[in-house]
Design a protein around this motif. Sequence first.
Motif, short mmCIF file in Angstrom:
data_model
loop_
_atom_site.label_atom_id
_atom_site.label_comp_id
_atom_site.label_asym_id
_atom_site.label_seq_id
_atom_site.Cartn_x
_atom_site.Cartn_y
_atom_site.Cartn_z
N ILE A 145 0.81 -1.21 0.00
CA ILE A 145 0.00 0.00 0.00
C ILE A 145 0.84 1.25 0.00
O ILE A 145 0.33 2.34 0.18
CB ILE A 145 -0.95 0.03 1.21
CG1 ILE A 145 -0.15 0.06 2.49
CG2 ILE A 145 -1.89 -1.13 1.18
CD1 ILE A 145 -1.01 0.41 3.68
N GLY A 146 2.14 1.12 -0.20
CA GLY A 146 2.97 2.31 -0.16
C GLY A 146 3.05 2.86 1.26
O GLY A 146 2.91 2.11 2.22
N ILE A 147 3.26 4.13 1.37
CA ILE A 147 3.37 4.75 2.70
C ILE A 147 2.08 5.53 2.97
O ILE A 147 1.66 6.35 2.17
CB ILE A 147 4.58 5.69 2.77
CG1 ILE A 147 5.87 4.91 2.57
CG2 ILE A 147 4.58 6.43 4.10
CD1 ILE A 147 6.22 3.98 3.69
N ARG A 148 1.48 5.26 4.09
CA ARG A 148 0.30 6.02 4.49
C ARG A 148 0.64 6.83 5.73
O ARG A 148 1.35 6.34 6.60
CB ARG A 148 -0.83 5.06 4.88
CG ARG A 148 -1.28 4.17 3.77
CD ARG A 148 -2.56 4.71 3.21
NE ARG A 148 -3.14 3.75 2.29
CZ ARG A 148 -4.04 2.86 2.65
NH1 ARG A 148 -4.46 2.80 3.89
NH2 ARG A 148 -4.53 2.05 1.75
N LEU A 149 0.10 8.00 5.79
CA LEU A 149 0.27 8.79 7.00
C LEU A 149 -1.02 8.68 7.79
O LEU A 149 -2.07 9.14 7.35
CB LEU A 149 0.56 10.25 6.65
CG LEU A 149 1.75 10.45 5.72
CD1 LEU A 149 1.93 11.92 5.42
CD2 LEU A 149 3.02 9.89 6.33
N ARG A 150 -0.91 8.03 8.91
CA ARG A 150 -2.13 7.78 9.68
C ARG A 150 -2.72 9.10 10.13
O ARG A 150 -2.02 9.98 10.61
CB ARG A 150 -1.81 6.92 10.89
CG ARG A 150 -3.01 6.66 11.76
CD ARG A 150 -2.74 5.54 12.71
NE ARG A 150 -2.64 4.28 11.98
CZ ARG A 150 -2.07 3.19 12.48
NH1 ARG A 150 -1.54 3.22 13.65
NH2 ARG A 150 -2.02 2.10 11.77
N GLY A 151 -4.03 9.24 9.95
CA GLY A 151 -4.69 10.49 10.30
C GLY A 151 -4.76 11.42 9.11
O GLY A 151 -5.55 12.34 9.09
N LEU A 152 -3.93 11.18 8.09
CA LEU A 152 -4.02 12.02 6.91
C LEU A 152 -4.62 11.24 5.75
O LEU A 152 -5.61 11.64 5.17
CB LEU A 152 -2.64 12.56 6.52
CG LEU A 152 -2.66 13.55 5.37
CD1 LEU A 152 -3.38 14.82 5.77
CD2 LEU A 152 -1.24 13.89 4.95
N ASN A 153 -4.02 10.12 5.42
CA ASN A 153 -4.56 9.37 4.29
C ASN A 153 -4.71 7.90 4.60
O ASN A 153 -4.49 7.06 3.75
CB ASN A 153 -3.71 9.58 3.04
CG ASN A 153 -2.33 9.00 3.20
OD1 ASN A 153 -1.92 8.72 4.30
ND2 ASN A 153 -1.62 8.84 2.12
#
Lengths: 206, 321, 470
Positions: A145-153
């Motif tokens: 899933i690549g990199i996710r920023l929790r709370g942003l995307n």
Amino acid sequence: MKIPSLVSPRLAILGLVAGLSLLAGRLPAAAAGQEPTAIAVAAPASATIGTAVPVQARLVSAAGPIPHASVDFLVPASFLGTDGEMKVASGITDAQGLATATFEARITGALQVKAVFSGDNTYAPSTATSSMTVTGSKQLYVPDIGIRLRGLNSSPIAQSGTVSHWLLSGWPIGALLVLIWSTYGAAVFFMSRISADAANGPEAAR
Amino acid sequence: MNSAELDPDDSNTGPPGTVPALARGVQRRRILRMAGSALFAVPPLAFGARAWLSRAPASPLEAMARMSSAQAANGRLRRWSMVIDLRSCDGCQRVGKPPQCTAACIEGHFAPQPMEWIQVYEQELPGNGTRFVPATCQQCQNPPCTNVCPVGATFSTPEGPVLIDQERCIGCRICMAACPYDRRFFNWATPPQPVEALGMKYEVEHQAPAIRGTVMKCDFCPDMARAGTLPYCAQGCPNNAIYYGDLEEDVATNGKAVIQISRFLSQNSAFRLNEEYGTEPRVYYIPGAGEAVGRDSSKRGRLATVWPWKKVASGSRTWSR
Amino acid sequence: MVAMRQPARSTAHLPLEVPAEWREGLESNVLAPLARTSWRYFAWIGFLAVVIAWAVVMYVHQLQTGLVVTGMRDRISWGLYIISFVFFIGISHAGTLLSAILRVVKARWQLPVTRMAEFITVVALMVGGLFPLIDLGRPDRILNMIWYGRWQSPLVWDFLAITTYLTGSAIYLYLPLIPDFALCRDRLGPTAPAWKRGFFNLAAAGWTGSAVQRRALDRAMTIMMIVIIPVAVSVHTVVSWIFAMTLREPFNSTVFGAYFVAGAIFSGVAAIIILMAVLRRVLHLEEYITINQFKALGFFLLAMSLVMVYFNASEYIVTGYKMEAGAPFHFHDLLVGYLGPYFWFYLVGGLVVPALIITFPRTRTIKGIVFAAVLVLIAMWIERYLIVVGGFRVPLMPYTARHYGPSLTEWSMLAGAFALFALIISVFAKIFPMVSVWEVVEHRGPEPGEEVLEFPSFGSTDAQAPEVAS
């Protein structure tokens, strides 16, 4: 995992088996003009899912090892009502007639690894199988899933690959709102002081 | 929001059946947290909020938890995936019919006109030929649509499919703006559907009957796969171009042959649509232009999809996309 | 800013050093509409009510049939509603700019129009905030935004930002109204109806003009005028993010937030110029709102049009230089294609012509400036049309691009929104003094001999021009 010692002691056995079967005339019927061949396959007796399983096949004819031939390795599989054999690896034989490959076992249970030489203009096809047991219960597939920023995307179901940090969770938005609304609150508080002082006229202010 | 508890990798340590309880817990905490923000955002509304919380309708996460999630023999979670072999797709020119994957999907799902949940696009190739690209929802693993949804009505499941809870969807259509594959469909009116669809009990994984004012799309048929059959589109393809599989056991089938997905993808130089978006789709394509079923790439055109129902629910309207 | 250090004197509510006649004239002029109502007013209100009623009928029809009654479809899934949403949120920036920023820097020339600007903010937000609701497929489920709202969704950001901005603007509108409510309360004749008396009594919050009250009001206003500026800027940034957070080619832009804020200020200034001209004529405020205010706002409009030229350059030159996938289609659409006439009208009629009108002293009259503002407002509405429709038109997959034409329902809703906007302003003009009397008086006060209201910096020829009286 230890590489099966197909090369040294078992190599001799493999060669022996292949040679014997040739001598015994147990080779499959070859088409006209094709030399009969024999194949032997070696695989570890047991493996864990998710690890590389080395497999090796030796392809011989009456004249000796067959080099530069393509050997496929198949395992039986049954999925959504369809039964079949799925190709998991393939290799090209070397001067000793040895084809080496690795595959990753993902389905647990008893597995019949099948080596298939499909034949060509000179040589007739041949197959051989070897049994192995695959065990394990580890979840192997990691969603990419690549990199996710929790709370942003991050999606409703967070998955691995999420960069989590206290600054990235949802609450900074809430904190910002609290800040803005408390500022409003301060203004309203001062506003309330206006009516609190309603009794005093402008003269009293002096 | 903190939904770390739902991390599917955690299912390694515990039995997979723990997802429902966790999902509910997270859901409840999230409701409370949002209610907290509402307290600031909409003071008049928030007074009644807590009393209303108990009346909040079932969440899709709970709906999802109710579904039996599919597991391999030894308890591993399935990771559904699809491989479409474009070498075998000729837009059903050979059989002389509209695309049969779309037709099968429409019959199976009662997909309302004009929705082609799997749509066969004709794409220009270098030179002067074309190829046919059947496109389902790409089931992105980094889905832009779920992220923008204001109410969490569209969501990823641990098995991979991206689903929509049409009983929660508010119809804002921001997911349609976010989807870079044109794979979401809106019920602009009460769509025409056969009478038998109207009698069905609504399930997130089988979106019938269609609800006006909500978004629909391909749901990847995980319910069918769980029951051990291929999705409608894969069943319908006369050329067996559509493989449906499980990335966890690394196996897929088109109804005729069984393949090891990872090897099949690499050996055939598979690609995904618009890889540069970083959406990480679960639908893979093997490049080709129908040559495996005898199509010449210069032969253009496919027949238009038809919706077969003679009798549809009254009061329905159709529209063009 | 409130002239804090001027001790309170003479009358019950205001420190007055201005000539009593001038003050009397101002008060009676500003308060006149609150007392007298002509038949024309009722005709106007009736007309607006009919337009709104028509929009309501069309909305009920949309509710019954579904959004199929609009011109939107799957491939252009947002249309006139979202365009109008962005437009109205944009013009709401007028109030913040004119009143908050200029109050913070203690400018005075704008004081006669701050009230109107603040009204525009509040009313535009109320009207603009309706459009996402009208646009919803399932408005009956709107509370799901609260039960299931997600921090990550740009629409939730919009919801929170607009709620915050509307609340802040309402407080900021109310604060400087308090002394004027007190003025109304004190000036109500004995024949005034009881409800009016009760309303002004309540709204004036017991204002007497005491030093404590003045300090409290000053503090509250200082807080609000500062906090409202970042809130306003962030609101329009967040509005742009419902587009910029998608992967579509023309939306996928990092400059979108700033671009939208600049566009919002630009259209907001145009809106305040138009409303100022209308209210000046209707409420007979010619004495207080003069060519000076128009010129100052006109120069501001000119500056903003240059800023818009800059943003258009940085948006279109950067994407046009690279011509990534999707961009060729979009540029063809804008320059020579389907949207070409609108795009060129926007560039020429919305940016260049208004700038020229304001640049040349010959055309820099009230009529000229208002005409420029009307052009800007139309062009900025079209600009949002270009952004939304132009963005959705770029094909994502191999299909033929769809055309979008707003349906009668959508046009009715837009007409209804403008009517509602006008109606609320008209009703407010009957209840609230449309000029901040006490502030105008106060800033007239310190140096009675000096013409504070004369706009000083734009050359002597202008000051002598006869249009001052127009």
